[in-house]
Structure formats: structure tokens, C-alpha cells
Write a protein that holds these residues in place. Structure first.
Motif, PDB file in Angstrom:
ATOM      1  N   GLU A   1     -10.574 -42.704 -86.818  1.00 28.98           N
ATOM      2  CA  GLU A   1     -10.195 -43.882 -87.679  1.00 28.98           C
ATOM      3  C   GLU A   1      -9.710 -43.513 -89.163  1.00 28.98           C
ATOM      4  O   GLU A   1      -8.868 -43.897 -89.688  1.00 28.98           O
ATOM      5  CB  GLU A   1     -11.247 -44.829 -87.596  1.00 28.98           C
ATOM      6  N   ALA A   2     -10.652 -42.435 -89.901  1.00 26.68           N
ATOM      7  CA  ALA A   2     -10.297 -42.020 -91.067  1.00 26.68           C
ATOM      8  C   ALA A   2      -8.940 -41.383 -90.998  1.00 26.68           C
ATOM      9  O   ALA A   2      -8.189 -41.494 -92.115  1.00 26.68           O
ATOM     10  CB  ALA A   2     -11.157 -40.908 -91.555  1.00 26.68           C
ATOM     11  N   CYS A   3      -8.620 -40.778 -89.955  1.00 25.20           N
ATOM     12  CA  CYS A   3      -7.179 -40.106 -90.044  1.00 25.20           C
ATOM     13  C   CYS A   3      -6.144 -41.024 -89.857  1.00 25.20           C
ATOM     14  O   CYS A   3      -4.964 -40.852 -90.519  1.00 25.20           O
ATOM     15  CB  CYS A   3      -7.072 -38.948 -88.941  1.00 25.20           C
ATOM     16  N   GLU A   4      -6.308 -41.876 -88.894  1.00 27.17           N
ATOM     17  CA  GLU A   4      -5.173 -43.121 -88.745  1.00 27.17           C
ATOM     18  C   GLU A   4      -4.991 -43.858 -90.253  1.00 27.17           C
ATOM     19  O   GLU A   4      -3.909 -44.107 -90.424  1.00 27.17           O
ATOM     20  CB  GLU A   4      -5.582 -43.945 -87.522  1.00 27.17           C
ATOM     21  N   GLU A   5      -5.966 -44.158 -90.722  1.00 30.30           N
ATOM     22  CA  GLU A   5      -5.954 -45.046 -92.180  1.00 30.30           C
ATOM     23  C   GLU A   5      -5.401 -44.081 -93.138  1.00 30.30           C
ATOM     24  O   GLU A   5      -4.661 -44.449 -93.910  1.00 30.30           O
ATOM     25  CB  GLU A   5      -7.550 -45.273 -92.778  1.00 30.30           C
ATOM     26  N   SER A   6      -5.805 -42.812 -93.389  1.00 31.41           N
ATOM     27  CA  SER A   6      -5.030 -41.733 -94.201  1.00 31.41           C
ATOM     28  C   SER A   6      -3.523 -41.739 -93.783  1.00 31.41           C
ATOM     29  O   SER A   6      -2.438 -41.890 -94.770  1.00 31.41           O
ATOM     30  CB  SER A   6      -5.533 -40.592 -94.275  1.00 31.41           C
ATOM     31  N   LEU A   7      -3.062 -41.565 -92.611  1.00 33.25           N
ATOM     32  CA  LEU A   7      -1.778 -41.305 -92.238  1.00 33.25           C
ATOM     33  C   LEU A   7      -0.748 -42.862 -92.605  1.00 33.25           C
ATOM     34  O   LEU A   7       0.528 -42.645 -92.622  1.00 33.25           O
ATOM     35  CB  LEU A   7      -1.598 -41.025 -90.774  1.00 33.25           C
TER      36      LEU A   7
END
Length: 326
Positions: free
Chosen positions: A249-255
Motif C-alpha cells: 500500500e505504501a509503494c502504491e501511494e508513493s507511485l
């Protein structure tokens, strides 16, 4: 159609005005960007005056934004290139803090496009302004929340580093308890049914030692955002492989935060491969609703050669929707 509504995607806001005649004034509905609600207004007389300002509130008064941004003004009927403002870095409190005056003769349908390059919170005590992007707070809170139980278990059991991880280009040491607590995949690998239970060796050959170190820092709650940002694609792959949902989830939000014309096609492929619904929606909205597909047309032939057929069909459907055929 609601002509006052502003659409947003990633860090871009777009306002479509169907009929802008001479001697007229329009003000948009508030739209969310960062911590604040914003308004756009446009006034047409001899010049077109475009204003960007935060919605008056206690929050915008106590924490006024410093925005780094640029605007583009399109005339839909004309075949001219859009008019583009300079990049501005302004403290914005009211509608008088920023006015872009453009001398144009044509009228009709307009699109005003605002790209926020950075947003900072102005300090009320003289300290340096702090950027709200990238949103380190969300990512760090997720990491800390997931590792508190691990650190407590490690403390109570008196565990020391007892696992060796072999990566593509180096070796790192870790703790069995934290790995098992944060990932069911690691837990199975370190259980009695696997050989690495006895040898305390885990082989992860598809990750670099630098990315693996960043992964461990996330699991332990001590990650630095610059490392996260540098290795977030490798971390996304690791989150999928080792079933670490909060990291995914953190990776998706950052991307999703920094989509632009240089990376949108790559991000779309990543979103499709890892089934990141919000990232996929953000990329498609950026390409088709905001018309940025024309900015990447030179890269499309290579993209379509390697993209999944179902994704091509979905993109074609977006073209139909945008044109009003479907």
C-alpha cells in the motif's frame, strides 16, 4: 455538466470551462490538493486573469501553503499550443497573492491546468517551511505500526541476529522473530518444514543488497524516505513475494503521488502487473481525462509491443469513453 468542478489526478488539477465570453468571471468549486482546499478563478476582459488561492479557513490561516506550481491555459477550439506560465514559488493566503494575466483574443471553451510541483507548510515561528511531499508521515506510520509488536517480541525474548539473507550481490543479517512476525511467507520459510530452519540462511536472489537493506529497515521501522523512494519498485516486488500488505500500500501511494509524462506508461504497467487499482486509475485518468496521452505518443509504439493485451483493450475503452463514443 458542472462547469465549476475541478478534476484532480496526482499533483495536477484541471478546470474545464465550456463557454468563456468577454467580460465574464468564473470561480471554481473547491478542490483538494495536499492539506488544503483550493479555488481557481478566471476573469476575462482585455486580459484573462487566472487566480489560484486556498479556500479561506482556520487551517489555511494557521498553516498557509507555499506552493511551487505552473499553469497552462488551453483554448479547446484553437489549434495553438497551450500558454504556459513560469514556475512560481509563492506563499498563498488569498486571491490577491497570485494573478496570472494573459493577453488573448480568442474565447469559447477553455481548460486551465495547474501542476503542483511542491507544497510546503509555512512556519509561523520563523522555522524553515516543511514540504508535505513526499508524504513521509503516512509511510512511516505504517512501518512503525507494523513493527511495534515485532520489536516488543524481540525485546522480551532477548533475540539477536540469527538469520543470514543472501541477495544478488551481498549478504545481510536479520532476526528470525521479526521476519516471521511481519511476513507469513518468511514464517513458513523459517518453520520446521524448511531446510533454512536449521541453517538460518534465506536466499533472495532477485533483490540487491541495497534494496534488501531498505526492506529490512522498513520491517524494523527505521526506514529513510529517500531510500524508500529509490527502491520502491524493488520493495513493491518484495511486498508481493513475501505478502507484506502495508508495504504494498505504501509503494502504491508513493507511485501515485508523482505521476508525470515521463513515467506514466511505466507506472501503468507496474499497476497492471501488481494489480494496483488506484495507481491504474490514476494513470488512466492522467492520460485520457487530462489529455496527456498526446505528450507520450512517441513512446506508445514501444509500450504496446510489451503491454498485456487486456490492458490495451482497457486503454482503448478509455479512448472511447473520452471521445463520447462508448
Amino acid at each position: 455538466m458542472n462547469e465549476s468542478k475541478v478534476e484532480t489526478a496526482a499533483r495536477v488539477a484541471q478546470w474545464r470551462i465550456e463557454n468563456m465570453v468577454s467580460s465574464s468571471y468564473r470561480r471554481s468549486e473547491p478542490f483538494k490538493m495536499g492539506l488544503w482546499n483550493w479555488h481557481l478563478s478566471v476573469e476575462k476582459s482585455r486580459y484573462v486573469y487566472v487566480r489560484l488561492f486556498p479556500e479561506p479557513s482556520r487551517h489555511s490561516k494557521e498553516q498557509p501553503p507555499i506552493a511551487t506550481f505552473m499553469l497552462r491555459l488551453y483554448n479547446v477550439a484553437a489549434s495553438r499550443r497551450p500558454l504556459t506560465s513560469l514556475v512560481h514559488d509563492r506563499l498563498l493566503r488569498s486571491s490577491e497573492d497570485y494573478v496570472w494575466a494573459v493577453e488573448i483574443a480568442y474565447h469559447g471553451r477553455f481548460i486551465i491546468d495547474v501542476e503542483f510541483l511542491d507544497l510546503k507548510v509555512a512556519s509561523v515561528n520563523g522555522a524553515e517551511p516543511s514540504s508535505i511531499w513526499p508524504n513521509e508521515g503516512i509511510m512511516r506510520n505504517q512501518a512503525i505500526k507494523g513493527t511495534l509488536a515485532c520489536l516488543s517480541r524481540m525485546l522480551n525474548d532477548g533475540l539477536h541476529a540469527d538469520v543470514t539473507i543472501n541477495t544478488a550481490n551481498g549478504t545481510v543479517r536479520a532476526h528470525r522473530a521479526i521476519l516471521a512476525e511481519r511476513s507469513t511467507v518468511f514464517e513458513r520459510m523459517l518453520s520446521e518444514d524448511f531446510k533454512c530452519k536449521e541453517s538460518s540462511i534465506v536466499n533472495i536472489e532477485d533483490i540487491s543488497v541495497e534494496a534488501c537493506t531498505t526492506l529490512l529497515n522498513y520491517l524494523y521501522g527505521g526506514i529513510k524516505y529517500e531510500d524508500f523512494r529509490e527502491h520502491r519498485i524493488a520493495l513493491l516486488r518484495a511486498s508481493e513475494k513475501f505478502d507484506i500488505g502495508d508495504l504494498k500500500e505504501a509503494c502504491e501511494e508513493s507511485l501515485l503521488e508523482d505521476i508525470d509524462s515521463k513515467n506514466v506508461l511505466e507506472r501503468l504497467q507496474v499497476a497492471w502487473h501488481y494489480e494496483l487499482i488506484q495507481l491504474k486509475k490514476g494513470c488512466l485518468k492522467y492520460l485520457f481525462d487530462f489529455g496527456k496521452i498526446y505528450d507520450v505518443r512517441e513512446d506508445l509504439s514501444i509500450f504496446f509491443q510489451r503491454v498485456d493485451r487486456e490492458l490495451m483493450i482497457e486503454m482503448f475503452q478509455e479512448v472511447l469513453n473520452a471521445s463520447g463514443i462508448a
